[in-house]
Design an enzyme around this catalytic site. Structure first.
Site, PDB file in Angstrom:
ATOM      1  N   ILE B 320       0.868  -1.219  -0.110  1.00 36.50           N
ATOM      2  CA  ILE B 320       0.066   0.046   0.005  1.00 36.50           C
ATOM      3  C   ILE B 320       0.824   1.300   0.025  1.00 36.50           C
ATOM      4  CG2 ILE B 320      -1.629   1.481   1.435  1.00 36.50           C
ATOM      5  CD1 ILE B 320      -3.245  -1.244   2.199  1.00 36.50           C
ATOM      6  N   TRP B 323       2.538   1.709  -3.191  1.00 37.95           N
ATOM      7  CA  TRP B 323       1.405   2.203  -4.386  1.00 37.95           C
ATOM      8  C   TRP B 323       1.328   3.489  -4.327  1.00 37.95           C
ATOM      9  CZ3 TRP B 323      -2.962   4.913  -3.905  1.00 37.95           C
ATOM     10  CH2 TRP B 323      -4.009   4.905  -5.152  1.00 37.95           C
ATOM     11  N   HIS B 324       1.477   4.372  -3.356  1.00 37.32           N
ATOM     12  CA  HIS B 324       1.391   5.755  -3.111  1.00 37.32           C
ATOM     13  C   HIS B 324       2.355   6.427  -3.740  1.00 37.32           C
ATOM     14  CE1 HIS B 324      -1.749   4.770  -0.166  1.00 37.32           C
ATOM     15  NE2 HIS B 324      -2.283   5.895  -0.629  1.00 37.32           N
ATOM     16  N   GLY B 325       3.589   5.750  -3.885  1.00 39.21           N
ATOM     17  CA  GLY B 325       4.775   6.576  -4.460  1.00 39.21           C
ATOM     18  C   GLY B 325       6.131   5.987  -4.471  1.00 39.21           C
ATOM     19  N   PHE B 469      -0.480   9.909  -7.644  1.00 40.14           N
ATOM     20  CA  PHE B 469      -0.478   8.486  -7.551  1.00 40.14           C
ATOM     21  C   PHE B 469      -0.868   7.740  -8.701  1.00 40.14           C
ATOM     22  CE2 PHE B 469      -0.855  10.187  -2.706  1.00 40.14           C
ATOM     23  CZ  PHE B 469       0.262  10.473  -2.694  1.00 40.14           C
TER      24      PHE B 469
END
Lengths: 317, 469
Positions: B320, B323-325, B469
């Site tokens: 997670i 996934w954001h960056g 994102f």
């Protein structure tokens, strides 16, 4: 369907009425706001002040030039974070309100003002003057250039006050109103300055300016014409920098050529002869001189202005 | 096109008017064209990338069902995942990967500077890639039948209200709605739609953008900032990121409602959570469900003993985070969430209680933990994180109280107060009850929100945080 249409009509007229009432009240608040924030400084100048010479520019003028030591009737009308487009609009606004300086207007330019990469930010700067949207054509044109739909936002009268209301309201509560209108707000050195300067340099090294903003010269010309029409001498200065990227020289050269062609005095404090500000201890951060260095800068600037003055007198121009 | 731009509202008005003038069987065509126009308005060339993702998953999904051979299906799904993730990796993670490579090489004494790659991150790439992957996996698992019309599938991937920042919709929920034969225009849909749009916009331009102004001034330059300043900044940032992202999600739901399409709720009053586990059932629900269904459960979930559960939780949350960056701070953010989740399980802190006082204490402490972890979301490098945490632990409360005495900041708190009141209402009342609110309350409230946006919103506010994102 009929019910829905009635509802929509009621909502529409409610919005219209609230909009008109609110904008009338906000106009009062805005025009009587003389606190530093939310246009209060400019209001104060337009209502109460007159000067022979004024300085316009960003915080690099307000915190780096002590106009009191330059002469009598010299005012520093620069505002933090306000750049060329904004300042050219202010000059048009001053013309409209018959508040141009009696003799000289000194405009500080920045390299950032000259490149296309910053054009959008420069236009956004003008939005601080949206109260004058329907009063000054030059401001309207700049705001409308943002997008073809911009003008429709102004159908709502209260939109002119968007973004200002937090401060207008809190100014009324008088808890943070700073109504001192000092010409010079120096930056006192702190122990963090060198860290800030080096960090700022790193950031500036990453910025890549590539393309000259052609509109820049048109706006400069329009500003020059306003000054000429009102017998005000325009002088352009380019304040000192700690870090001076190579390609800024190109921008400076184009501005210099323009100024020469239009007989506008131009002083570039990043030229080789001004090397007094190359040490890190002169700087508060990457773009602002600290108090001690700013006083030295003011002194040098005063001398340079004297030279310009004697040159003009000698040439009779 | 940003949801908080005037251009978008004119676009929406135009699409809305045409949509309801068109016959039912042509409405989806308009939505498809509008979605492409919407995306191309940002950067026309990147539409090719979106198209490529669409083509890959459409044809591979058809291939998956073209035979009953499980080996062939497995090969197909692996190919789909590799291709989709390769696109995501090439545009989002390559720079970070090269940076890590450079650091590893430096550790073994090879001083090689990898040239900087200035790749523009395609808007919403993580969202539409995950949506597309979920479709392929669902087809592979035979949870859904593959869509045989390329254009319907294309609309599912590009549907503009949720294209760039979610919710990450499942095909089983969204596709049938896009394909339906009868779209119904009702005043209730209009009412809910408008409320959600205005509420979302209020959250974004009044609370998030004004909070951003203060948060940026605190975090952009840490020199001279005290623990009190930073704690205040962290507190506001937590509200900023929530109102920014939830604002977008509410608007997406409201816009879809105008087209008689129901998107899933992406937030459910997350700041009223009583544990971090509870928080993740209420925060970015579409992503946490995605990770649960396609990563956590396939890894074994909580079925293979306590230790394996903890490892699975860590893996899920680090994913997670990534996934954001593509940077260390997001990995730390995910890792810290994983760590707290494991602690909650070990010490059984996530068990519900009926005692009101304990519930309030749990809600407050959860909020503080979330705020503390969110700092890693805001920083630019790990060094900053040490500095901020270090200063916060030596917090001088007089600094903190100084902010509270300044009216400028109190206006932001007034916005946050309104937010919490509406959150409490929405927590207790489902969406449909909005239509039951008396008109003399509902419409004035909407008008109040509208004028708050005009008066207090930042018209030149920035883009939504989650667009990157």
């Amino acid at each position: 369907m009929k019910k829905t249409l009635i509802k929509i009509a009621v909502i529409f007229f409610s919005i219209l009425i609230i909009d008109r009432i609110a904008s009338a009240k906000l106009r009062d608040l805005y025009e009587n706001n003389f606190c530093k924030h939310s246009g209060g400084d400019l209001n104060y100048y337009l209502k109460f002040q007159n000067a022979d010479t004024i300085f316009l520019g960003s915080s690099r003028v307000s915190s780096m030039i002590n106009t009191d030591s330059i002469g009598k009737n010299v005012l520093n009308v620069a505002s933090k974070g306000k750049h060329f487009y904004y300042n050219s609009c202010v000059i048009h606004l001053m013309e409209k309100y018959k508040k141009l300086p009696r003799k000289v207007l000194i405009l500080n330019l920045e390299a950032e003002d000259i490149y296309i990469e910053n054009k959008s930010d420069l236009i956004d700067n003008v939005f601080y003057l949206k109260y004058y949207y329907d009063k000054v054509g030059f401001i309207k044109d700049r705001i409308d250039s943002k997008s073809p739909f911009e003008k429709y936002k102004f159908l709502l009268s209260s939109y002119k006050f968007n973004g200002e209301n937090f401060l207008l309201a809190t100014n009324q509560l008088q808890s943070i109103c700073d109504d001192t209108h000092e010409n010079y707000t120096p930056l006192y050195p702190t122990i963090y300055d060198s860290v800030k300067v080096l960090k700022g340099k790193k950031i500036q090294q990453k910025i890549k300016y590539t393309k000259f903003n052609d509109e820049f010269l048109n706006i400069l010309q329009a500003t020059n014409l306003v000054c000429r029409k009102n017998n005000v001498r325009l002088i352009i200065i380019y304040g000192p920098h700690y870090y001076y990227p190579k390609n800024f020289e190109h921008a400076s050269f184009r501005v210099k050529s323009f100024c020469e062609n239009n007989h506008i005095p131009y002083i570039d404090f990043n030229a080789k002869e001004f090397n007094q500000f190359k040490t890190i201890d002169s700087w508060f951060d990457i773009v602002h001189l600290n108090k001690k260095a700013s006083l030295l800068y003011t002194k040098i600037l005063k001398e340079e202005l004297k030279k310009v003055d004697s040159l003009i007198k000698r040439n009779g121009n | 096109m940003l949801f908080n731009s005037f251009d978008f509202f004119l676009f929406l008005l135009f699409v809305f008017a045409i949509f309801w003038l068109l016959p039912n069987n042509k409405k989806w065509v308009l939505l498809l064209i509008s979605s492409y126009v919407f995306y191309m308005y940002w950067n026309p060339i990147y539409i090719l990338l979106l198209l490529l993702t669409t083509i890959i998953d459409f044809y591979i999904s058809l291939y998956l069902t073209s035979s009953d051979n499980p080996k062939r299906s497995r090969k197909g799904i692996v190919l789909s995942l590799i291709l989709s993730l390769a696109i995501l990796f090439s545009f989002k993670y390559i720079g970070f990967f090269l940076l890590i490579s450079q650091q590893v090489l430096a550790l073994i004494g090879i001083d090689y500077v990898i040239p900087e790659m200035n790749i523009l991150l395609p808007m919403g790439i993580s969202f539409y890639t995950f949506q597309s992957i979920s479709y392929a996996i669902d087809v592979y698992r035979k949870d859904i039948k593959p869509e045989r019309n390329f254009f319907y599938f294309s609309l599912y991937i590009t549907y503009f209200p949720q294209l760039v920042a979610g919710p990450i919709e499942r095909a089983s929920q969204l596709l049938p709605q896009l394909k339906k034969k009868q779209f119904n225009f009702t005043s209730n849909h209009l009412k809910i739609g408008i409320f959600y749009i205005v509420w979302g916009l209020f959250l974004k331009v009044v609370i998030a953008d004004n909070a951003a102004f203060i948060v940026d001034s605190i975090f952009d330059n840490l020199e001279g900032k005290t623990g009190g300043n930073l704690a205040y900044g962290a507190l506001l940032f937590t509200f900023q990121i929530y109102t920014d992202f939830a604002g977008y999600s509410f608007m997406a739901i409201g816009i879809s409602k105008l087209f008689d399409i129901q998107l899933m709720a992406n937030f459910n009053s997350p700041f009223l959570s009583e544990s971090v586990s509870d928080f993740w059932k209420r925060w970015h629900i579409s992503l946490s469900n995605w990770v649960r269904d396609y990563i956590y459960i396939p890894l074994g979930g909580n079925r293979k003993g306590a230790y394996r559960t903890y490892i699975n939780l860590f893996i899920a949350f680090v994913i997670i985070g990534i996934w954001h960056g593509a940077s260390y701070n997001f990995i730390i953010w995910g890792f810290l969430h994983g760590l707290v989740m494991v602690c909650e399980r070990v010490f059984k802190l996530n068990i519900a209680t009926r005692f009101s006082l304990i519930r309030i204490l749990k809600t407050v402490s959860t909020f503080l933990i979330i705020t503390f972890i969110f700092i890693s979301f805001r920083i630019e490098n790990v060094h900053q994180l040490y500095t901020i945490y270090g200063r916060i632990f030596t917090l001088d409360w007089r600094d903190f109280l100084f902010f509270l005495s300044d009216n400028r900041y109190n206006f932001v708190f007034l916005g946050i107060f309104i937010l919490l009141m509406v959150e409490l209402y929405l927590k207790k009342m489902p969406l449909a009850t909005l239509t039951k609110i008396p008109q003399y309350i509902f419409y004035p409230f909407c008008i109040l929100l509208f004028f708050s946006i005009v008066f207090l919103g930042r018209a030149e506010g920035g883009q939504f945080i989650y667009f990157q994102f």
